[in-house]
Write an enzyme that holds these catalytic residues in place. Structure first.
Site, PDB file in Angstrom:
ATOM      1  N   ASP A  12      92.631  16.547  80.853  1.00  0.00           N
ATOM      2  CA  ASP A  12      91.791  17.243  79.885  1.00  0.00           C
ATOM      3  C   ASP A  12      92.687  17.865  78.809  1.00  0.00           C
ATOM      4  O   ASP A  12      93.902  17.958  78.988  1.00  0.00           O
ATOM      5  CB  ASP A  12      90.978  18.348  80.583  1.00  0.00           C
ATOM      6  CG  ASP A  12      89.930  18.942  79.652  1.00  0.00           C
ATOM      7  OD1 ASP A  12      88.973  18.236  79.301  1.00  0.00           O
ATOM      8  OD2 ASP A  12      90.061  20.114  79.257  1.00  0.00           O
ATOM      9  N   SER A  13      92.063  18.303  77.741  1.00  0.00           N
ATOM     10  CA  SER A  13      92.843  18.910  76.653  1.00  0.00           C
ATOM     11  C   SER A  13      93.432  20.264  77.043  1.00  0.00           C
ATOM     12  O   SER A  13      94.354  20.731  76.388  1.00  0.00           O
ATOM     13  CB  SER A  13      91.955  19.088  75.427  1.00  0.00           C
ATOM     14  OG  SER A  13      90.934  20.015  75.712  1.00  0.00           O
ATOM     15  N   CYS A  75      87.869  14.842  80.160  1.00  0.00           N
ATOM     16  CA  CYS A  75      87.666  15.177  78.756  1.00  0.00           C
ATOM     17  C   CYS A  75      86.566  14.303  78.136  1.00  0.00           C
ATOM     18  O   CYS A  75      86.738  13.091  77.985  1.00  0.00           O
ATOM     19  CB  CYS A  75      88.984  14.966  78.021  1.00  0.00           C
ATOM     20  SG  CYS A  75      88.921  15.367  76.299  1.00  0.00           S
ATOM     21  N   GLU A 152      89.481  28.450  75.640  1.00  0.00           N
ATOM     22  CA  GLU A 152      90.915  28.324  75.946  1.00  0.00           C
ATOM     23  C   GLU A 152      91.644  29.651  75.743  1.00  0.00           C
ATOM     24  O   GLU A 152      92.619  29.937  76.425  1.00  0.00           O
ATOM     25  CB  GLU A 152      91.507  27.244  75.031  1.00  0.00           C
ATOM     26  CG  GLU A 152      92.809  26.656  75.488  1.00  0.00           C
ATOM     27  CD  GLU A 152      92.692  25.715  76.685  1.00  0.00           C
ATOM     28  OE1 GLU A 152      93.674  25.595  77.416  1.00  0.00           O
ATOM     29  OE2 GLU A 152      91.615  25.113  76.909  1.00  0.00           O
ATOM     30  N   CYS A 185      81.057  19.170  77.271  1.00  0.00           N
ATOM     31  CA  CYS A 185      82.488  19.487  77.106  1.00  0.00           C
ATOM     32  C   CYS A 185      82.884  20.275  78.335  1.00  0.00           C
ATOM     33  O   CYS A 185      82.184  21.226  78.712  1.00  0.00           O
ATOM     34  CB  CYS A 185      82.724  20.321  75.844  1.00  0.00           C
ATOM     35  SG  CYS A 185      84.407  20.987  75.731  1.00  0.00           S
ATOM     36  N   HIS A 187      84.987  22.416  78.904  1.00  0.00           N
ATOM     37  CA  HIS A 187      85.236  23.852  78.721  1.00  0.00           C
ATOM     38  C   HIS A 187      83.950  24.678  78.873  1.00  0.00           C
ATOM     39  O   HIS A 187      84.016  25.854  79.234  1.00  0.00           O
ATOM     40  CB  HIS A 187      85.820  24.124  77.327  1.00  0.00           C
ATOM     41  CG  HIS A 187      87.279  23.799  77.205  1.00  0.00           C
ATOM     42  ND1 HIS A 187      87.750  22.508  77.141  1.00  0.00           N
ATOM     43  CD2 HIS A 187      88.374  24.597  77.128  1.00  0.00           C
ATOM     44  CE1 HIS A 187      89.079  22.540  77.026  1.00  0.00           C
ATOM     45  NE2 HIS A 187      89.475  23.793  77.011  1.00  0.00           N
TER      46      HIS A 187
HETATM   47  N1  DGL Z   1      87.339  19.743  77.242  1.00  0.00           N
HETATM   48  C1  DGL Z   1      87.335  18.585  76.390  1.00  0.00           C
HETATM   49  C2  DGL Z   1      85.969  17.944  76.392  1.00  0.00           C
HETATM   50  O1  DGL Z   1      85.386  17.866  77.441  1.00  0.00           O
HETATM   51  C3  DGL Z   1      87.948  18.778  75.030  1.00  0.00           C
HETATM   52  C4  DGL Z   1      87.594  20.015  74.289  1.00  0.00           C
HETATM   53  C5  DGL Z   1      88.526  20.238  73.116  1.00  0.00           C
HETATM   54  O2  DGL Z   1      89.739  20.284  73.364  1.00  0.00           O
HETATM   55  O3  DGL Z   1      88.082  20.322  71.974  1.00  0.00           O
HETATM   56  O4  DGL Z   1      85.496  17.463  75.421  1.00  0.00           O
END
Ligand code: DGL
Length: 264
Positions: A12-13, A75, A152, A185, A187
């Site tokens: 993931d990011s 991600c 984040e 997402c 997050h």
């Molecule tokens: N958590 C990732 C997603 O599911 C990327 C979010 C990001 O870094 O912008 O899309």
């Protein structure tokens, strides 16, 4: 031939994929996990396809060199790149976006909203996956340019979360009066309480449990699920390992995983 005791890769990011680790821990408590969080390059959601291919390709190479038996691509933003990424490796890549369509079919949703990053919405990956799984379901999407970065950042206040969530969700609801919304997402489930506080009448769906079920199915069908043991979570991060440790401890992972945090 993959080994039963090989780890699962999760990428993931940043810290968002911990929502997927939570689901994996519940469904597959004996699997060791190698997690790659590319925090130094987070957020991914406002980047270009070329940038994302390079970054996700780096993560994938890192994990596959360490012998993972499959990769849970946590991600959503890079899920639409899976066809290209799959050609580079010989382990399966199970994406969160494809798994999210299972949420729609199992809950028999006929009208659904998706909140995701700007790139995810622009990629059309959710529309495609849901159309294949449930052709008569209508999908309305909204992209948030800020929410992943806010999650984040450990210093973000509730008021800042609420302002971004309200702005995006008001936009979505003005276009489509949905009652079910997929958190597209990884997050976002980390701030599910803020979504619920702002919009108590809506049902929010985290696709991570469906992704964990897909991983379980793959391991079971190939007889490579690990034997009962205390599992290990190893986090590779391009960011601050202490931030990851704090998040993991907040989720109580230390009770069920031996944990290690390494700077890449
Ligand atoms: N958590 C990732 C997603 O599911 C990327 C979010 C990001 O870094 O912008 O899309």
């Amino acid at each position: 031939m993959q080994k039963k005791n090989a780890p699962i890769g999760v990428m993931d990011s940043g810290v968002g994929g911990l929502s997927v680790v939570t689901a994996l821990r519940q469904t597959l408590p004996y699997e060791d996990i190698l997690y790659f969080g590319d925090t130094a390059n987070c957020p991914y959601g406002n980047k270009t396809r070329e940038q994302l291919l390079k970054l996700s390709g780096n993560m994938l190479a890192y994990l596959t060199q360490r012998g993972v038996k499959c990769v849970a691509l946590a991600c959503n933003t890079t899920s639409s790149l899976a066809p290209v990424l799959r050609e580079r490796v010989n382990v399966p890549i199970i994406t969160i976006a494809e798994s999210a369509a299972d949420t729609v079919t199992q809950a028999k949703l006929k009208r659904v909203g998706v909140i995701a990053t700007v790139f995810t919405v622009g990629s059309g990956i959710y529309d495609r996956c849901i159309r294949v799984a449930s052709p008569d379901t209508t999908v309305a999407s909204v992209g948030s340019p800020n929410l992943a970065a806010l999650v984040e950042n450990a210093a973000t206040t509730e008021a800042q979360f609420d302002a971004e969530i309200r702005a995006c969700m008001d936009d979505l609801l003005a276009r489509a009066p949905v009652e079910d919304v997929i958190l597209g997402c990884t997050h976002y489930p980390l701030v599910l309480d803020r979504f619920r506080a702002c919009f108590p009448a809506l049902r929010f769906h985290d696709p991570a449990p469906q992704q964990a079920k897909r991983v379980l199915k793959y391991l079971t069908e190939n007889a490579i699920a690990n034997e009962p043991h205390r599992a290990k979570l190893t986090v590779f991060t391009t960011g601050d390992p202490d931030v990851f440790r704090e998040k993991c401890e907040a989720y109580g992972y230390g009770e069920t995983y031996d944990m290690e945090f390494l700077k890449v």
